[in-house]
Design a protein around this motif. Structure first.
Motif, PDB file in Angstrom:
ATOM      1  N   SER A  81       0.832  -1.204   0.000  1.00  0.00           N
ATOM      2  CA  SER A  81       0.000   0.000   0.000  1.00  0.00           C
ATOM      3  C   SER A  81       0.865   1.252   0.000  1.00  0.00           C
ATOM      4  O   SER A  81       1.981   1.254   0.518  1.00  0.00           O
ATOM      5  N   ALA A 119      -5.681   9.508   8.458  1.00  0.00           N
ATOM      6  CA  ALA A 119      -5.304   8.099   8.420  1.00  0.00           C
ATOM      7  C   ALA A 119      -6.511   7.180   8.358  1.00  0.00           C
ATOM      8  O   ALA A 119      -6.384   6.015   7.985  1.00  0.00           O
ATOM      9  N   ASN A 122      -6.958   5.200   5.180  1.00  0.00           N
ATOM     10  CA  ASN A 122      -6.228   3.938   5.052  1.00  0.00           C
ATOM     11  C   ASN A 122      -7.030   2.788   5.648  1.00  0.00           C
ATOM     12  O   ASN A 122      -7.055   1.685   5.100  1.00  0.00           O
ATOM     13  N   VAL A 123      -7.676   3.044   6.770  1.00  0.00           N
ATOM     14  CA  VAL A 123      -8.486   2.014   7.417  1.00  0.00           C
ATOM     15  C   VAL A 123      -9.632   1.606   6.501  1.00  0.00           C
ATOM     16  O   VAL A 123      -9.916   0.408   6.326  1.00  0.00           O
ATOM     17  N   MET A 126      -8.406  -0.552   3.646  1.00  0.00           N
ATOM     18  CA  MET A 126      -8.103  -1.915   4.099  1.00  0.00           C
ATOM     19  C   MET A 126      -9.374  -2.700   4.384  1.00  0.00           C
ATOM     20  O   MET A 126      -9.469  -3.895   4.078  1.00  0.00           O
ATOM     21  N   GLN A 127     -10.369  -2.058   4.951  1.00  0.00           N
ATOM     22  CA  GLN A 127     -11.642  -2.734   5.198  1.00  0.00           C
ATOM     23  C   GLN A 127     -12.273  -3.188   3.881  1.00  0.00           C
ATOM     24  O   GLN A 127     -12.823  -4.292   3.793  1.00  0.00           O
ATOM     25  N   HIS A 139       1.311  -7.538   4.964  1.00  0.00           N
ATOM     26  CA  HIS A 139       1.002  -6.188   4.490  1.00  0.00           C
ATOM     27  C   HIS A 139       2.294  -5.385   4.504  1.00  0.00           C
ATOM     28  O   HIS A 139       2.974  -5.296   5.530  1.00  0.00           O
ATOM     29  N   GLN A 146       0.407   7.263   8.441  1.00  0.00           N
ATOM     30  CA  GLN A 146      -0.876   6.597   8.291  1.00  0.00           C
ATOM     31  C   GLN A 146      -0.765   5.089   8.528  1.00  0.00           C
ATOM     32  O   GLN A 146      -1.724   4.447   8.954  1.00  0.00           O
ATOM     33  N   TYR A 147       0.403   4.527   8.238  1.00  0.00           N
ATOM     34  CA  TYR A 147       0.585   3.089   8.417  1.00  0.00           C
ATOM     35  C   TYR A 147       1.014   2.742   9.842  1.00  0.00           C
ATOM     36  O   TYR A 147       1.079   1.561  10.193  1.00  0.00           O
ATOM     37  N   TYR A 149      -0.692   4.350  12.240  1.00  0.00           N
ATOM     38  CA  TYR A 149      -1.936   4.754  12.907  1.00  0.00           C
ATOM     39  C   TYR A 149      -2.483   3.561  13.686  1.00  0.00           C
ATOM     40  O   TYR A 149      -2.649   2.464  13.149  1.00  0.00           O
ATOM     41  N   TYR A 152      -5.200   1.242  12.386  1.00  0.00           N
ATOM     42  CA  TYR A 152      -4.771   0.498  11.202  1.00  0.00           C
ATOM     43  C   TYR A 152      -3.932  -0.712  11.610  1.00  0.00           C
ATOM     44  O   TYR A 152      -4.148  -1.827  11.127  1.00  0.00           O
TER      45      TYR A 152
END
Length: 255
Positions: A81, A119, A122-123, A126-127, A139, A146-147, A149, A152
């Motif tokens: 990502s 962020a 990003n969640v 991913m969801q 991952h 953000q990664y 976070y 996350y």
């Protein structure tokens, strides 16, 4: 977190002024004038020799690069990502996009566009990816804020996904490539004039990329067709490849 976001925005768009950064990120907990004062003092004023050093802020969570040299032979082994910014000239604004790609199939499994760099986007990406695909083993991303976070990280751990992170962009080459492809092959041609148009364009670009764009290293098939053949066609040739750095990927055509 806000400092990490500002650094990432400035890295992607070196000419973005501090006030425009504020209008792009829209932090709810700080006013415009206070934001400008703080980030001017930290060295983000344009045309200044003062640089803010990354070593001056703590990052308490670090994850190793688990994928370099790893052989990939099936879908949902590695997802990568990355984030990017898309500029809408008519509005003079940057918008924030996140994409998640399956390294093996080249399919964009999750994506999200937002009008502020939070962020939570990003969640949501991913969801989306977890809802429509098998859970990956690993991952991989850079070490952007953000990664790191917390929600996350918790989402990844709740799904028993191993977390891998790179220090340099060269070690996140597949996701970096997606950013360029979506912007250069689709968005730049369609020229959306506002956020709503851009959102539709991003959704359309992802659909076309996944369903109709051929890739040389997966038999000149689209990611969706390749994936369908991989799961349903017993006679289908199933390639294997090894994760190298960006230069090696370019040499072998894996990008």
């Amino acid at each position: 977190m806000l400092l990490l976001e500002v650094e990432e925005l400035r890295k992607e768009h070196p000419g973005c002024g501090v006030e425009k950064m504020y209008n792009t990120l829209k932090p709810e907990f700080i006013g415009r004038d206070r934001f400008i004062d703080i980030f001017m003092d930290l060295g983000f004023r344009l045309k200044t020799k003062k640089n803010y050093k990354r070593t001056t802020y703590p990052v308490s969570v670090q994850y190793p690069n688990l994928i370099k040299g790893m052989e990939v032979f099936a879908p949902s082994i590695i997802w990568q990502s990355d984030i990017t910014y898309i500029y809408v000239k008519e509005e003079e604004k940057f918008y924030y996009a996140v994409f998640i790609i399956d390294v093996y199939t080249k399919k964009i499994v999750g994506h999200q566009l937002t009008n502020s760099m939070r962020a939570v986007a990003n969640v949501k990406a991913m969801q989306m990816a977890l809802k429509n695909n098998d859970v990956p083993k690993i991952h991989h991303s850079d070490r952007g804020g953000q990664y790191l976070y917390k929600p996350y990280i918790e989402l990844l751990k709740a799904n028993k996904i191993k977390i891998s992170m790179s220090v340099s962009a060269q070690d996140n080459a597949y996701a970096e490539r997606i950013n360029r492809t979506i912007k250069e092959e689709y968005i730049d041609y369609w020229k959306p004039k506002n956020y709503e148009q851009l959102k539709k364009c991003v959704d359309r670009a992802v659909y076309q990329y996944n369903n109709t764009r051929p890739h040389n290293n997966i038999g000149k098939l689209s990611p969706v067709i390749f994936e369908e053949n991989w799961f349903n066609n017993k006679l289908f040739s199933k390639p294997r490849f090894t994760i190298f750095n960006n230069e090696k990927l370019l040499e072998t055509g894996q990008l």
